[in-house]
Design a protein around this motif. Structure first.
Motif, PDB file in Angstrom:
ATOM      1  N   LEU A  39       0.832  -1.209   0.000  1.00  0.00           N
ATOM      2  CA  LEU A  39       0.000   0.000   0.000  1.00  0.00           C
ATOM      3  C   LEU A  39       0.863   1.255   0.000  1.00  0.00           C
ATOM      4  CD1 LEU A  39      -2.749   1.403   0.214  1.00  0.00           C
ATOM      5  CD2 LEU A  39      -2.597   1.147   2.709  1.00  0.00           C
ATOM      6  N   LEU A  40       1.911   1.252   0.820  1.00  0.00           N
ATOM      7  CA  LEU A  40       2.811   2.404   0.867  1.00  0.00           C
ATOM      8  C   LEU A  40       3.491   2.607  -0.482  1.00  0.00           C
ATOM      9  CD1 LEU A  40       4.240   4.642   2.422  1.00  0.00           C
ATOM     10  CD2 LEU A  40       5.942   2.962   3.166  1.00  0.00           C
ATOM     11  N   GLY A  41       3.941   1.512  -1.090  1.00  0.00           N
ATOM     12  CA  GLY A  41       4.577   1.612  -2.405  1.00  0.00           C
ATOM     13  C   GLY A  41       3.626   2.164  -3.445  1.00  0.00           C
TER      14      GLY A  41
ATOM     15  N   SER B 293      -0.257   4.628 -14.386  1.00  0.00           N
ATOM     16  CA  SER B 293      -0.889   3.937 -13.256  1.00  0.00           C
ATOM     17  C   SER B 293      -1.060   2.457 -13.572  1.00  0.00           C
ATOM     18  CB  SER B 293      -2.249   4.563 -12.943  1.00  0.00           C
ATOM     19  OG  SER B 293      -2.091   5.862 -12.423  1.00  0.00           O
ATOM     20  N   ARG B 294      -1.497   2.161 -14.777  1.00  0.00           N
ATOM     21  CA  ARG B 294      -1.725   0.763 -15.169  1.00  0.00           C
ATOM     22  C   ARG B 294      -0.419  -0.015 -15.250  1.00  0.00           C
ATOM     23  NH1 ARG B 294      -1.951  -1.620 -20.174  1.00  0.00           N
ATOM     24  NH2 ARG B 294      -1.746   0.414 -21.178  1.00  0.00           N
ATOM     25  N   ARG B 295       0.622   0.632 -15.780  1.00  0.00           N
ATOM     26  CA  ARG B 295       1.880  -0.067 -15.991  1.00  0.00           C
ATOM     27  C   ARG B 295       2.793  -0.078 -14.768  1.00  0.00           C
ATOM     28  NH1 ARG B 295       3.115  -0.704 -21.514  1.00  0.00           N
ATOM     29  NH2 ARG B 295       1.640   0.331 -22.910  1.00  0.00           N
ATOM     30  N   TRP B 296       2.634   0.911 -13.873  1.00  0.00           N
ATOM     31  CA  TRP B 296       3.603   1.068 -12.790  1.00  0.00           C
ATOM     32  C   TRP B 296       2.959   1.174 -11.412  1.00  0.00           C
ATOM     33  CZ3 TRP B 296       6.193   5.864 -10.613  1.00  0.00           C
ATOM     34  CH2 TRP B 296       7.319   5.509  -9.858  1.00  0.00           C
ATOM     35  N   THR B 297       2.107   2.185 -11.192  1.00  0.00           N
ATOM     36  CA  THR B 297       1.562   2.416  -9.847  1.00  0.00           C
ATOM     37  C   THR B 297       0.853   1.183  -9.305  1.00  0.00           C
ATOM     38  OG1 THR B 297       1.252   4.757 -10.335  1.00  0.00           O
ATOM     39  CG2 THR B 297       0.043   3.866  -8.453  1.00  0.00           C
ATOM     40  N   PHE B 298      -0.101   0.655 -10.071  1.00  0.00           N
ATOM     41  CA  PHE B 298      -0.900  -0.483  -9.625  1.00  0.00           C
ATOM     42  C   PHE B 298      -0.509  -1.743 -10.390  1.00  0.00           C
ATOM     43  CE2 PHE B 298      -3.634   3.286  -8.882  1.00  0.00           C
ATOM     44  CZ  PHE B 298      -3.751   3.190  -7.502  1.00  0.00           C
ATOM     45  N   ARG B 299       0.796  -1.953 -10.555  1.00  0.00           N
ATOM     46  CA  ARG B 299       1.254  -3.104 -11.330  1.00  0.00           C
ATOM     47  C   ARG B 299       0.930  -4.426 -10.646  1.00  0.00           C
ATOM     48  NH1 ARG B 299       6.330  -0.912  -9.433  1.00  0.00           N
ATOM     49  NH2 ARG B 299       7.343  -2.305  -7.930  1.00  0.00           N
TER      50      ARG B 299
ATOM     51  N   PHE C 212       1.901   6.455  -6.862  1.00  0.00           N
ATOM     52  CA  PHE C 212       0.761   7.237  -7.322  1.00  0.00           C
ATOM     53  C   PHE C 212       1.056   8.727  -7.244  1.00  0.00           C
ATOM     54  CE2 PHE C 212      -3.321   9.404  -6.700  1.00  0.00           C
ATOM     55  CZ  PHE C 212      -4.026   8.919  -7.787  1.00  0.00           C
ATOM     56  N   MET C 213       1.694   9.158  -6.173  1.00  0.00           N
ATOM     57  CA  MET C 213       2.031  10.573  -6.042  1.00  0.00           C
ATOM     58  C   MET C 213       3.050  10.990  -7.096  1.00  0.00           C
ATOM     59  SD  MET C 213       0.038  11.639  -3.755  1.00  0.00           S
ATOM     60  CE  MET C 213       0.684  13.310  -3.567  1.00  0.00           C
ATOM     61  N   MET C 214       3.987  10.102  -7.424  1.00  0.00           N
ATOM     62  CA  MET C 214       4.978  10.422  -8.453  1.00  0.00           C
ATOM     63  C   MET C 214       4.321  10.537  -9.827  1.00  0.00           C
ATOM     64  SD  MET C 214       8.119   7.969  -7.182  1.00  0.00           S
ATOM     65  CE  MET C 214       9.228   8.465  -8.501  1.00  0.00           C
ATOM     66  N   VAL C 215       3.430   9.601 -10.134  1.00  0.00           N
ATOM     67  CA  VAL C 215       2.699   9.658 -11.404  1.00  0.00           C
ATOM     68  C   VAL C 215       1.828  10.910 -11.443  1.00  0.00           C
ATOM     69  CG1 VAL C 215       0.852   8.573 -12.737  1.00  0.00           C
ATOM     70  CG2 VAL C 215       2.735   7.187 -11.850  1.00  0.00           C
TER      71      VAL C 215
ATOM     72  N   ARG D 231      -7.960   2.660  -6.728  1.00  0.00           N
ATOM     73  CA  ARG D 231      -7.549   1.395  -6.102  1.00  0.00           C
ATOM     74  C   ARG D 231      -8.739   0.454  -5.914  1.00  0.00           C
ATOM     75  NH1 ARG D 231      -5.855  -0.995  -1.128  1.00  0.00           N
ATOM     76  NH2 ARG D 231      -3.769  -1.894  -1.319  1.00  0.00           N
ATOM     77  N   LYS D 232      -9.908   1.025  -5.645  1.00  0.00           N
ATOM     78  CA  LYS D 232     -11.082   0.201  -5.374  1.00  0.00           C
ATOM     79  C   LYS D 232     -11.884  -0.127  -6.632  1.00  0.00           C
ATOM     80  CE  LYS D 232     -15.199  -0.161  -2.470  1.00  0.00           C
ATOM     81  NZ  LYS D 232     -14.861  -1.542  -2.090  1.00  0.00           N
ATOM     82  N   PHE D 233     -12.077   0.867  -7.502  1.00  0.00           N
ATOM     83  CA  PHE D 233     -13.008   0.688  -8.604  1.00  0.00           C
ATOM     84  C   PHE D 233     -12.353   0.484  -9.971  1.00  0.00           C
ATOM     85  CE2 PHE D 233     -15.452   3.188  -5.457  1.00  0.00           C
ATOM     86  CZ  PHE D 233     -16.480   2.280  -5.232  1.00  0.00           C
ATOM     87  N   VAL D 234     -11.069   0.800 -10.117  1.00  0.00           N
ATOM     88  CA  VAL D 234     -10.412   0.616 -11.413  1.00  0.00           C
ATOM     89  C   VAL D 234      -9.491  -0.589 -11.368  1.00  0.00           C
ATOM     90  CG1 VAL D 234      -8.954   1.647 -13.187  1.00  0.00           C
ATOM     91  CG2 VAL D 234     -10.549   3.084 -11.904  1.00  0.00           C
ATOM     92  N   PHE D 235      -8.515  -0.561 -10.455  1.00  0.00           N
ATOM     93  CA  PHE D 235      -7.573  -1.674 -10.318  1.00  0.00           C
ATOM     94  C   PHE D 235      -7.916  -2.408  -9.019  1.00  0.00           C
ATOM     95  CE2 PHE D 235      -5.450   1.908 -12.431  1.00  0.00           C
ATOM     96  CZ  PHE D 235      -5.242   1.345 -13.674  1.00  0.00           C
ATOM     97  N   GLY D 236      -9.102  -2.998  -8.990  1.00  0.00           N
ATOM     98  CA  GLY D 236      -9.637  -3.514  -7.737  1.00  0.00           C
ATOM     99  C   GLY D 236      -9.241  -4.928  -7.390  1.00  0.00           C
ATOM    100  N   GLN D 237      -8.646  -5.650  -8.334  1.00  0.00           N
ATOM    101  CA  GLN D 237      -8.324  -7.053  -8.082  1.00  0.00           C
ATOM    102  C   GLN D 237      -6.835  -7.219  -7.828  1.00  0.00           C
ATOM    103  OE1 GLN D 237     -10.468  -9.696  -7.797  1.00  0.00           O
ATOM    104  NE2 GLN D 237      -8.630 -10.780  -7.135  1.00  0.00           N
ATOM    105  N   PRO D 238      -6.428  -7.462  -6.561  1.00  0.00           N
ATOM    106  CA  PRO D 238      -4.992  -7.655  -6.291  1.00  0.00           C
ATOM    107  C   PRO D 238      -4.493  -8.949  -6.916  1.00  0.00           C
ATOM    108  CG  PRO D 238      -6.259  -7.380  -4.246  1.00  0.00           C
ATOM    109  CD  PRO D 238      -7.225  -7.586  -5.355  1.00  0.00           C
ATOM    110  N   ILE D 239      -3.284  -8.908  -7.440  1.00  0.00           N
ATOM    111  CA  ILE D 239      -2.638 -10.124  -7.917  1.00  0.00           C
ATOM    112  C   ILE D 239      -2.074 -10.858  -6.709  1.00  0.00           C
ATOM    113  CG2 ILE D 239      -0.741 -11.038  -9.325  1.00  0.00           C
ATOM    114  CD1 ILE D 239      -1.041  -8.604 -11.107  1.00  0.00           C
TER     115      ILE D 239
END
Length: 201
Positions: free
Chosen positions: A16-18, A75-81, A23-26, A146-154
């Motif tokens: 979560l911290l990562g 975000s798709r490629r890095w933040t929520f990879r 996310f802030m950097m993006v 985090r909840k509604f777009v990239f909601g499924q953790p790997i």
């Protein structure tokens, strides 16, 4: 010494911290692009009135639409990879909707300073829209994405092979030693076998 649920909890907090840092950097990159475009359209990059000087809100929407496209890709490629979208379009539609809704926050700030207070300087526009408004929008977007777009953790095993592998990487970075339960059992079993052989001897 970390075991089971405590280890998983630590890994989740680290992830979560990562995600928040990335996310802030993006967001910073996308905001910088939008900042340059907005000030070019409205304030002529601080060298005189821009082509949309009398239309700050449409200019803000145009600039931030470009920033949004950059933000989505990063975000798709890095933040929520470590997370995937359950949407058939990769979450792009939900991403656009959330951006459109949260964009109302900086627009509201810009409206207040322009139309209510009557401040129309470059400093006032940027403080209201690109500082206060963007900060409020970023906080809202992080949790909504985090909840509604990239909601499924790997699952950890899909990325690292096992929880133990990530634990080892985590501890190597932190300089700490984690004693896994399996290792502890092996140590105890080994001690028991040695003691048995000693008695037999």
């Amino acid at each position: 010494m970390v075991f089971g649920g405590q280890l998983l909890g630590r890994l989740r907090r680290t992830r979560l911290l990562g995600e928040a840092v990335r996310f802030m950097m993006v967001g910073g990159i996308a905001t910088a692009v939008a900042f340059v475009l907005f000030n070019g359209l409205v304030h002529g990059l601080f060298m005189g009135a821009g082509p949309m000087n009398g239309q700050p809100i449409p200019a803000y929407i145009i600039a931030n639409t470009v920033g949004m496209l950059i933000s989505y890709d990063l975000s798709r490629r890095w933040t929520f990879r470590h997370r995937v979208s359950e949407h058939p379009d990769g979450g792009f539609t939900a991403y656009v909707v959330i951006n459109a809704v949260t964009m109302l926050l900086p627009i509201a700030c810009l409206y207040v300073t322009r139309s209510v207070i009557g401040w129309d300087s470059a400093i006032a526009d940027n403080l209201s829209a690109n500082v206060v408004g963007v900060l409020l929008g970023q906080i809202a977007r992080f949790f909504l994405f985090r909840k509604f777009v990239f909601g499924q953790p790997i699952r950890y095993t899909q990325v690292y092979g096992s929880v133990e592998e990530e634990a080892e990487a985590l501890n190597a970075a932190a300089g700490a030693t984690v004693l896994m339960a399996s290792e502890r059992r092996e140590s105890v079993n080994g001690s028991t076998e040695r003691a048995t052989r000693d008695r037999a001897g």
